[in-house]
Every structure is written in structure tokens, then in C-alpha cells.
Design a protein around this motif. Structure first.
Motif, PDB file in Angstrom:
ATOM      1  N   ARG A  94       0.863  -1.177   0.000  1.00 47.97           N
ATOM      2  CA  ARG A  94       0.000   0.000   0.000  1.00 47.97           C
ATOM      3  C   ARG A  94       0.898   1.225   0.000  1.00 47.97           C
ATOM      4  O   ARG A  94       1.683   1.447   0.913  1.00 47.97           O
ATOM      5  CB  ARG A  94      -0.951  -0.010   1.189  1.00 47.97           C
ATOM      6  N   ARG A  95       0.802   2.010  -1.028  1.00 50.56           N
ATOM      7  CA  ARG A  95       1.599   3.228  -1.162  1.00 50.56           C
ATOM      8  C   ARG A  95       0.716   4.316  -1.757  1.00 50.56           C
ATOM      9  O   ARG A  95      -0.116   4.057  -2.630  1.00 50.56           O
ATOM     10  CB  ARG A  95       2.811   2.998  -2.086  1.00 50.56           C
ATOM     11  N   GLY A  96       0.915   5.548  -1.330  1.00 52.51           N
ATOM     12  CA  GLY A  96       0.105   6.642  -1.834  1.00 52.51           C
ATOM     13  C   GLY A  96       0.509   7.101  -3.218  1.00 52.51           C
ATOM     14  O   GLY A  96      -0.304   7.662  -3.957  1.00 52.51           O
ATOM     15  N   ASP A  97       1.761   6.857  -3.612  1.00 53.88           N
ATOM     16  CA  ASP A  97       2.253   7.303  -4.917  1.00 53.88           C
ATOM     17  C   ASP A  97       1.658   6.472  -6.046  1.00 53.88           C
ATOM     18  O   ASP A  97       1.083   5.399  -5.829  1.00 53.88           O
ATOM     19  CB  ASP A  97       3.775   7.188  -4.954  1.00 53.88           C
ATOM     20  N   SER A  98       1.830   6.957  -7.254  1.00 54.63           N
ATOM     21  CA  SER A  98       1.406   6.207  -8.431  1.00 54.63           C
ATOM     22  C   SER A  98       2.143   4.880  -8.494  1.00 54.63           C
ATOM     23  O   SER A  98       3.380   4.831  -8.417  1.00 54.63           O
ATOM     24  CB  SER A  98       1.710   7.013  -9.697  1.00 54.63           C
ATOM     25  N   TYR A  99       1.386   3.798  -8.637  1.00 56.91           N
ATOM     26  CA  TYR A  99       2.028   2.484  -8.732  1.00 56.91           C
ATOM     27  C   TYR A  99       2.789   2.335 -10.043  1.00 56.91           C
ATOM     28  O   TYR A  99       3.784   1.612 -10.105  1.00 56.91           O
ATOM     29  CB  TYR A  99       0.982   1.380  -8.582  1.00 56.91           C
ATOM     30  N   GLU A 100       2.345   3.006 -11.075  1.00 53.50           N
ATOM     31  CA  GLU A 100       3.091   2.965 -12.331  1.00 53.50           C
ATOM     32  C   GLU A 100       4.495   3.514 -12.131  1.00 53.50           C
ATOM     33  O   GLU A 100       5.453   3.046 -12.754  1.00 53.50           O
ATOM     34  CB  GLU A 100       2.342   3.767 -13.404  1.00 53.50           C
ATOM     35  N   ASP A 101       4.620   4.471 -11.226  1.00 52.18           N
ATOM     36  CA  ASP A 101       5.933   5.072 -10.959  1.00 52.18           C
ATOM     37  C   ASP A 101       6.785   4.215 -10.023  1.00 52.18           C
ATOM     38  O   ASP A 101       8.013   4.111 -10.211  1.00 52.18           O
ATOM     39  CB  ASP A 101       5.760   6.463 -10.349  1.00 52.18           C
ATOM     40  N   VAL A 102       6.178   3.632  -8.985  1.00 56.31           N
ATOM     41  CA  VAL A 102       6.987   3.016  -7.926  1.00 56.31           C
ATOM     42  C   VAL A 102       7.222   1.521  -8.106  1.00 56.31           C
ATOM     43  O   VAL A 102       8.205   0.979  -7.586  1.00 56.31           O
ATOM     44  CB  VAL A 102       6.364   3.264  -6.538  1.00 56.31           C
ATOM     45  N   MET A 103       6.345   0.822  -8.828  1.00 55.87           N
ATOM     46  CA  MET A 103       6.475  -0.624  -8.887  1.00 55.87           C
ATOM     47  C   MET A 103       7.752  -1.117  -9.563  1.00 55.87           C
ATOM     48  O   MET A 103       8.306  -2.145  -9.137  1.00 55.87           O
ATOM     49  CB  MET A 103       5.254  -1.260  -9.533  1.00 55.87           C
ATOM     50  N   PRO A 104       8.261  -0.458 -10.607  1.00 55.56           N
ATOM     51  CA  PRO A 104       9.534  -0.951 -11.177  1.00 55.56           C
ATOM     52  C   PRO A 104      10.634  -1.063 -10.141  1.00 55.56           C
ATOM     53  O   PRO A 104      11.424  -2.022 -10.154  1.00 55.56           O
ATOM     54  CB  PRO A 104       9.858   0.095 -12.250  1.00 55.56           C
ATOM     55  N   GLY A 105      10.698  -0.129  -9.199  1.00 51.40           N
ATOM     56  CA  GLY A 105      11.710  -0.198  -8.159  1.00 51.40           C
ATOM     57  C   GLY A 105      11.510  -1.375  -7.227  1.00 51.40           C
ATOM     58  O   GLY A 105      12.487  -2.017  -6.796  1.00 51.40           O
ATOM     59  N   TYR A 106      10.250  -1.696  -6.927  1.00 50.86           N
ATOM     60  CA  TYR A 106       9.990  -2.838  -6.049  1.00 50.86           C
ATOM     61  C   TYR A 106      10.283  -4.165  -6.746  1.00 50.86           C
ATOM     62  O   TYR A 106      10.767  -5.114  -6.121  1.00 50.86           O
ATOM     63  CB  TYR A 106       8.550  -2.789  -5.539  1.00 50.86           C
ATOM     64  N   PHE A 107      10.014  -4.238  -8.035  1.00 49.84           N
ATOM     65  CA  PHE A 107      10.405  -5.439  -8.773  1.00 49.84           C
ATOM     66  C   PHE A 107      11.922  -5.618  -8.742  1.00 49.84           C
ATOM     67  O   PHE A 107      12.430  -6.730  -8.596  1.00 49.84           O
ATOM     68  CB  PHE A 107       9.923  -5.355 -10.230  1.00 49.84           C
ATOM     69  N   GLU A 108      12.650  -4.520  -8.860  1.00 47.17           N
ATOM     70  CA  GLU A 108      14.113  -4.592  -8.833  1.00 47.17           C
ATOM     71  C   GLU A 108      14.629  -5.056  -7.472  1.00 47.17           C
ATOM     72  O   GLU A 108      15.639  -5.764  -7.394  1.00 47.17           O
ATOM     73  CB  GLU A 108      14.707  -3.222  -9.181  1.00 47.17           C
ATOM     74  N   GLU A 109      13.951  -4.652  -6.405  1.00 47.02           N
ATOM     75  CA  GLU A 109      14.349  -5.098  -5.071  1.00 47.02           C
ATOM     76  C   GLU A 109      14.011  -6.563  -4.841  1.00 47.02           C
ATOM     77  O   GLU A 109      14.765  -7.298  -4.176  1.00 47.02           O
ATOM     78  CB  GLU A 109      13.645  -4.254  -4.002  1.00 47.02           C
ATOM     79  N   ALA A 110      12.883  -7.002  -5.380  1.00 51.05           N
ATOM     80  CA  ALA A 110      12.390  -8.352  -5.082  1.00 51.05           C
ATOM     81  C   ALA A 110      13.130  -9.435  -5.850  1.00 51.05           C
ATOM     82  O   ALA A 110      13.536 -10.459  -5.276  1.00 51.05           O
ATOM     83  CB  ALA A 110      10.889  -8.423  -5.393  1.00 51.05           C
TER      84      ALA A 110
END
Length: 466
Positions: A94-110
């Protein structure tokens, strides 16, 4: 012919086909053959004589990346999961920012850190998030989402979003999901905050990871139960299910972490009335009661009475409750414990004990059958979260996520046994009977006789639809 991996002479447990003795082979990461006992050979052979062969367990309800970075949680928690036979998890973000913006970074971490496979389920917090659903589904392979009723009236302040998640937001959320061309699932946190906030004297402390009120060390766990009663969960679940049904979405509506007898019984009544939604409960509601809980077990909704526990087991057995999730959080003592119950943080680690607790308290105590245990920890979960038949079943062509389980093996739960990040467990010192001796992820041996032998980074995101 010789296969990459063969599990020989085990008793296979299949929701679809029953229980039978067989060899199971894996090649190139998938199940390639199921045959008579002793008829298959492989480069690697596991003798499962006297043991059971189950599909890998799936925990659809974790919260990696809340108390620590996602990269850290991905590594330590997936490693720990292998000890308890979990081969796939769903991670709620759950994040307030646009998921289109933030999800690439989370995929890179995961991706470089998970030992087993995983999928993301996103908590949508705003109308802007709702408009992103087609992108999330079509471009990122994310088809599962969450509506947090505990953030009603608090979302704009807490997350800086464009609404407070009232019913107009929920209505738009469900209708947008209905419009998608592929199956989707909506996880729903049932809570009437108008009731719970009133009982808490206007204090909305459970909408954050810790309590903001002045600590009172003399208050016990019962304050959680008093301020978050079962009927507030029940009313909210019925309301959400009804909204889903009027839009023809009830078969994709999933009530998470059902904690109370009244909610479970009302779920049964809705089923009898023609509703087709899913219900989930957690190991802590099945294995703990208020009287034995302290700050370690602080969670929302709270652990309730023996009566609630008994009814949840009955509803798990009769098919009303379909799945088990854990609500796992990877916190440690330093971030978990404060001065009393209110000052302590929500959530605790439990994914690695999910299957063993169901086997120990459910199967070995005669509350549910072994086939039912497989259904609620794997097969049903795969179906509910759009993973089936890639996951959740033992059949040719499915991913070779497999367990060899000894129903008679007893272990005493300790943080050292579980090998995760946490230095405590709500089940610390508890004897649990029924553990995996081997955990296999997509055909690769990942855990054997107490030792994690899998590779960090072997796990991957499961793009959906399957």
C-alpha cells in the motif's frame, strides 16, 4: 528415462484426485510424470516412504517491506518460509504514490532476493489508483488488489491521496475490476471504523503500524478485543460482499483474516443465500485465544475467544472458510515491543508455521482431513488468487512446487528453527507435530532436513493471468 528429480514411494495428497501412492517426477521446473511407486528414476531421488507428498503451500497474505526494506524481507522471509513448506507468497503493498511510478523499483528489489516465487497484491488507496488498474493488469501482470476498510476517513491524511476511501471509491473500485478482461481478485479488510473508532474513544491507532496514544503498561490484550469487536468485522464483511454481489463480482471478493465466530457464521449464511465469495482466516485465530496473548500477538483484528476459535475450525472444515493466510510482518523485538499493548506495533511473523500449525492442530487433532488441509493452504488459494493450475496442485504440467511431509515429526518452535529475521515468535516454545522434511521450488530442492539449500534469487514474480 531419467528425470531431473523424482520423489519415490510417497503418498500423494491431491484435492482433485484424492490420496494415493505414487512416484512424482519433475523436469525443467514442472511436474513431468506421476506413476506407480518405484517406477520412476531421476538424477536426484528423494525417498518419501511413509511420508506424504503435498503441493507447496501458498501464503497469499504477507506484508513484506513494511518494517524493513523489501529487499531484506524478500531474502530472510522467503528463506524462512522454506522451513515450513511455503513455496509461493502474495505480498500486499500500500503506497500513496502512483504504482506505475513506484512498482519498477519494487520489482528490482524483489527479483534478486526471493528464494521462492511471489506475486504482488496492491492496496489501492485513491481514485487515481483505480484508474491505474488496466496498466497494472496488462503491463505488470498484477491482478489482485485490496480495499482497506480500516483506512476509511484516514487515507487522505495518512497517505496524501485524493479521497478517504468512502463507498463511492469502493463502488468505482469494484466496477473497474469488473471491466477487466481477465480474472481479478479483491481482498477486503472488514472493519466498521465508525464502530471501532467510537469504542476506542476516537483513537484510530490501528490505522498505523503503532499506537499513538499514551502507553499504559497495566492494560492487557483484552483492550484490543474490546475496541475491535467481532460484530464490527461482521457488519463490514456483509456490506462489502453485498456491494460486490450487486456488480456480479462476488465470486472474486475475498474477505481477509476472518477472526470472529459471528463473521464466519454470517459468511455461511451468505453462501446459503447464493453468494460465492471467498473467506480467509489465519493460524493465530485458530491456535491462540485472548487469554494467552500479549504484546507479541498484537494484530488487527485481534485474537479472540475459545468459542471464536472453535467456530472458525468448524467453518474451515465445512467449506465456509476457503483459505489460510497469515498477515505476516517481518518485525523484530526492537520495532515490535513498546511500553504496553498500545505502544507496541501491529503484526508478527508466522508464514513458516502456517502449514505445520494446520497439520498439527487441524489434521493431527482430527478437526480437518489432510486433503482439506491441502485445499486451504494451497489448492483453494491458488484458485482464489488466479494462480491455478500453475500453482496449488500435483499434476503434469504444473510447477513442481512439492513437499515431503512427516505428519509424526514434532518440533519446538523457536526463532532459530524458523531461520527468519525475527528474534521472537508468537508461538515460541510451542510443540508442533507435522513438518516438511523436503521443500522443492519449481523442481529444485530448496530445503532438506533442517537446512535451506535453495538459491537466493531463484524465485520470480508470477505474472497473471496464468
Amino acid at each position: 528415462m531419467s528425470h531431473d528429480l523424482v520423489i519415490q514411494n510417497g503418498t500423494v495428497v491431491s484435492v482433485e484426485n484424492g490420496t494415493f501412492e505414487a512416484d512424482v517426477a519433475a523436469d525443467d521446473g514442472v511436474i513431468s510424470a506421476i506413476a506407480r511407486p518405484g517406477s520412476l528414476d531421476g538424477d536426484d531421488v528423494i525417498d518419501a516412504s511413509g511420508k506424504y507428498v503435498l503441493p507447496g503451500a501458498i501464503d497469499p497474505h504477507t506484508h513484506h517491506g513494511i518494517y524493513r526494506g523489501l529487499d531484506e524481507d524478500a531474502e530472510t522471509e522467503s528463506r524462512s518460509d522454506l522451513v515450513g513448506g511455503v513455496t509461493t507468497i502474495g505480498n500486499y503493498f500500500r503506497r500513496g504514490d502512483s504504482y506505475e511510478d513506484v512498482m519498477p523499483g519494487y520489482f528490482e528489489e524483489a527479483e534478486p532476493n526471493y528464494y521462492h516465487d511471489y506475486f504482488f497484491s496492491l492496496g489501492l488507496l485513491s481514485f487515481e489508483h483505480i484508474e491505474e488498474i488496466p496498466y497494472l493488469v496488462n503491463e505488470l501482470g498484477i491482478t489482485t488488489f485490496k480495499w482497506y476498510m480500516n483506512y476509511k476517513y484516514a487515507a487522505s491524511e495518512k497517505f496524501g491521496v485524493d479521497c478517504d476511501m468512502l463507498d463511492d471509491y469502493g463502488d468505482a473500485f469494484i466496477q473497474k475490476l469488473v471491466d477487466q478482461d481477465v480474472p481479478t481478485t479483491l481482498g477486503y479488510h472488514s472493519e466498521n471504523v465508525e464502530i471501532t473508532n467510537g469504542l476506542a474513544g476516537g483513537n484510530v491507532y490501528v490505522t498505523s503500524e503503532s499506537d499513538d496514544t499514551e502507553a499504559d503498561p497495566d492494560e492487557g490484550y483484552e483492550v484490543m478485543v474490546e475496541e475491535f469487536p467481532g460484530y464490527a468485522e461482521t457488519q463490514s464483511m456483509v456490506a462489502g460482499a453485498s456491494l460486490a454481489k450487486v456488480h456480479g463480482y462476488d465470486d472474486s471478493f475475498y474477505a481477509v483474516h476472518i477472526s470472529s465466530a459471528t463473521t464466519a457464521d454470517e459468511l455461511a449464511s451468505l453462501r446459503a443465500a447464493g453468494y460465492n465469495h471467498w473467506g480467509e482466516t489465519c493460524p493465530h485465530y485458530l491456535c491462540l485465544t485472548t487469554e494467552e496473548c500479549d504484546e507479541r500477538m498484537k494484530v488487527n483484528p485481534p485474537v479472540r475467544s475459545q468459542h471464536d476459535q472453535d467456530v472458525l475450525w468448524e467453518r474451515l472444515a465445512d467449506g465456509t472458510i476457503s483459505c489460510i493466510g497469515t498477515d505476516h510482518c517481518a518485525n523484530v523485538s526492537e520495532t515490535k515491543f513498546g511500553e504496553g499493548i498500545r505502544d507496541s506495533a501491529l503484526g508478527f511473523p508466522s508464514t513458516p508455521v502456517m502449514l505445520p500449525l494446520i497439520l498439527s492442530e487441524g489434521v493431527n487433532e482430527g478437526k480437518i482431513s489432510l486433503e482439506r488441509a491441502v485445499a486451504v493452504t494451497s489448492t483453494n488459494t491458488a484458485q482464489a488468487w488466479n494462480l491455478y493450475p500453475k500453482k496449488g496442485t500435483i499434476r503434469v504440467g504444473s510447477d513442481a512446487d512439492l513437499l515431503v511431509v512427516d505428519l509424526d515429526e514434532t518440533k519446538t518452535v523457536t526463532p532459530e528453527l524458523l531461520q527468519g529475521a525475527a528474534d521472537y515468535s508468537p508461538y515460541d516454545g510451542r510443540e508442533v507435530t507435522g513438518w516438511p522434511t523436503h521443500t522443492i521450488v519449481r523442481g529444485q530442492l530448496a530445503y532438506e532436513a533442517g537446512e535451506v539449500v535453495g538459491e537466493k534469487g531463484f524465485g520470480t514474480h508470477i505474472d497473471r493471468p496464468i
